[in-house]
Motif scaffolding. Structure first.
Motif, PDB file in Angstrom:
ATOM      1  N   ARG A 127       0.847  -1.204   0.000  1.00  0.00           N
ATOM      2  CA  ARG A 127       0.000   0.000   0.000  1.00  0.00           C
ATOM      3  C   ARG A 127       0.879   1.250   0.000  1.00  0.00           C
ATOM      4  N   SER A 128       0.499   2.225  -0.792  1.00  0.00           N
ATOM      5  CA  SER A 128       1.329   3.418  -0.921  1.00  0.00           C
ATOM      6  C   SER A 128       0.936   4.516   0.064  1.00  0.00           C
ATOM      7  N   LEU A 129      -0.250   4.407   0.664  1.00  0.00           N
ATOM      8  CA  LEU A 129      -0.714   5.359   1.675  1.00  0.00           C
ATOM      9  C   LEU A 129      -1.191   4.562   2.887  1.00  0.00           C
ATOM     10  N   ILE A 130      -0.666   4.882   4.054  1.00  0.00           N
ATOM     11  CA  ILE A 130      -1.034   4.157   5.270  1.00  0.00           C
ATOM     12  C   ILE A 130      -1.717   5.111   6.238  1.00  0.00           C
ATOM     13  N   ILE A 131      -2.922   4.741   6.676  1.00  0.00           N
ATOM     14  CA  ILE A 131      -3.720   5.565   7.589  1.00  0.00           C
ATOM     15  C   ILE A 131      -3.777   4.889   8.948  1.00  0.00           C
ATOM     16  N   PHE A 132      -3.442   5.642   9.997  1.00  0.00           N
ATOM     17  CA  PHE A 132      -3.507   5.131  11.371  1.00  0.00           C
ATOM     18  C   PHE A 132      -4.629   5.852  12.097  1.00  0.00           C
ATOM     19  N   ASP A 133      -5.613   5.088  12.569  1.00  0.00           N
ATOM     20  CA  ASP A 133      -6.734   5.662  13.306  1.00  0.00           C
ATOM     21  C   ASP A 133      -6.493   5.508  14.803  1.00  0.00           C
ATOM     22  N   GLU A 134      -6.247   6.613  15.487  1.00  0.00           N
ATOM     23  CA  GLU A 134      -5.971   6.626  16.931  1.00  0.00           C
ATOM     24  C   GLU A 134      -4.980   5.503  17.301  1.00  0.00           C
ATOM     25  N   PRO A 135      -3.752   5.568  16.796  1.00  0.00           N
ATOM     26  CA  PRO A 135      -2.802   4.452  16.972  1.00  0.00           C
ATOM     27  C   PRO A 135      -2.336   4.226  18.408  1.00  0.00           C
ATOM     28  N   PHE A 136      -2.601   5.180  19.316  1.00  0.00           N
ATOM     29  CA  PHE A 136      -2.134   5.034  20.696  1.00  0.00           C
ATOM     30  C   PHE A 136      -3.239   4.611  21.657  1.00  0.00           C
ATOM     31  N   ALA A 137      -4.437   4.405  21.137  1.00  0.00           N
ATOM     32  CA  ALA A 137      -5.572   4.047  21.993  1.00  0.00           C
ATOM     33  C   ALA A 137      -5.309   2.741  22.733  1.00  0.00           C
ATOM     34  N   ASN A 138      -5.521   2.759  24.043  1.00  0.00           N
ATOM     35  CA  ASN A 138      -5.424   1.573  24.911  1.00  0.00           C
ATOM     36  C   ASN A 138      -4.022   0.967  24.987  1.00  0.00           C
TER      37      ASN A 138
END
Length: 238
Positions: A144-155
């Protein structure tokens, strides 16, 4: 060269709730963008539109032929294999890799995220930070050429946060195009090239992290990441 362009995007749900209103911005290839916002700001809705999981009510999302990979807030929901090796191989197989090429891809992807030594471990017993790193391994395996992290530090505990930050720093150094959606700016803003603030479905700020720190972020329900603690009382979030 642009990796993503969002133009005049809106999202209105069936109950007439306006989740996003006239959102426009672009991200260049190799750029690291942090999109901040409190709960209900529209971050997760925007993430779904960029990743192609949903369609906008109006406007357009152009990936210029790129493909987006998504690291969910709930990393457990992305685990499909019994072991990290099986999990990473699952996605790579869907991209047509066979035998030797598949083995090499899985090994390289796990190595890049520091999980090669746990390739045969039971995936569900990994720590929170390791599970997010495993999700990244799966995305790397599918190129994948674009990586999206959704709230990567949650919990995550402190070691887990450091693990995820290390992976994000490595991806940045490798010139991957990264979007991090978070309200925990103090943990990641230093890596960003671009900083965007979402509030109530609208973009309230777009610029550099340095410019963003000069804004009154609390007016958009975001804690100032540069807050200084010198006494015990400073640590009260009141």
């Amino acid at each position: 060269m642009k990796a993503l362009e969002v133009t005049g995007v809106s999202k209105i749900f069936a109950d007439k709730t306006i989740a996003l209103e006239d959102i426009s911005f672009s991200i260049d290839q190799g750029e690291f963008c942090v999109i901040a916002g409190s709960n209900g700001s529209g971050k997760s809705v925007l993430m779904s539109l960029i990743a192609g999981l949903d369609e906008p009510t109006g406007g357009s999302v152009n990936l210029f032929g790129n493909s987006a990979g998504l690291v969910f807030q709930d990393a457990d929901s992305q685990i499909l294999g019994e072991t990290p090796e099986e999990d990473v191989a699952f996605g790579a197989k869907n991209f047509g890799l066979k035998k030797e090429a598949l083995e090499a891809c899985v090994k390289s992807s796990l190595e890049q995220t520091g999980l090669l030594h746990k390739r045969s471990a039971y995936a569900r017993t990994l720590s929170g930070g390791e599970k997010r790193r495993l999700a990244v391994s799966g995305i790397l395996a599918t190129n994948r050429s674009l990586i999206i992290f959704d709230e990567p530090f949650a919990n995550l505990d402190w070691p887990g946060v450091r693990q995820v930050c290390a992976v994000l720093k490595k991806l940045k150094d490798e010139k991957k195009t990264i979007i991090v959606l978070t309200h925990e700016l103090e943990k990641i803003l230093a890596l960003a090239d671009k900083f965007i603030v979402l509030d109530k479905g609208k973009i309230r700020f777009e610029g550099t992290p340095q410019e963003g720190l000069r804004q009154n972020l609390e007016q958009w329900s975001i804690k100032n990441p540069a807050a200084h603690y010198s006494t015990l009382e400073d640590m009260l979030w009141l």
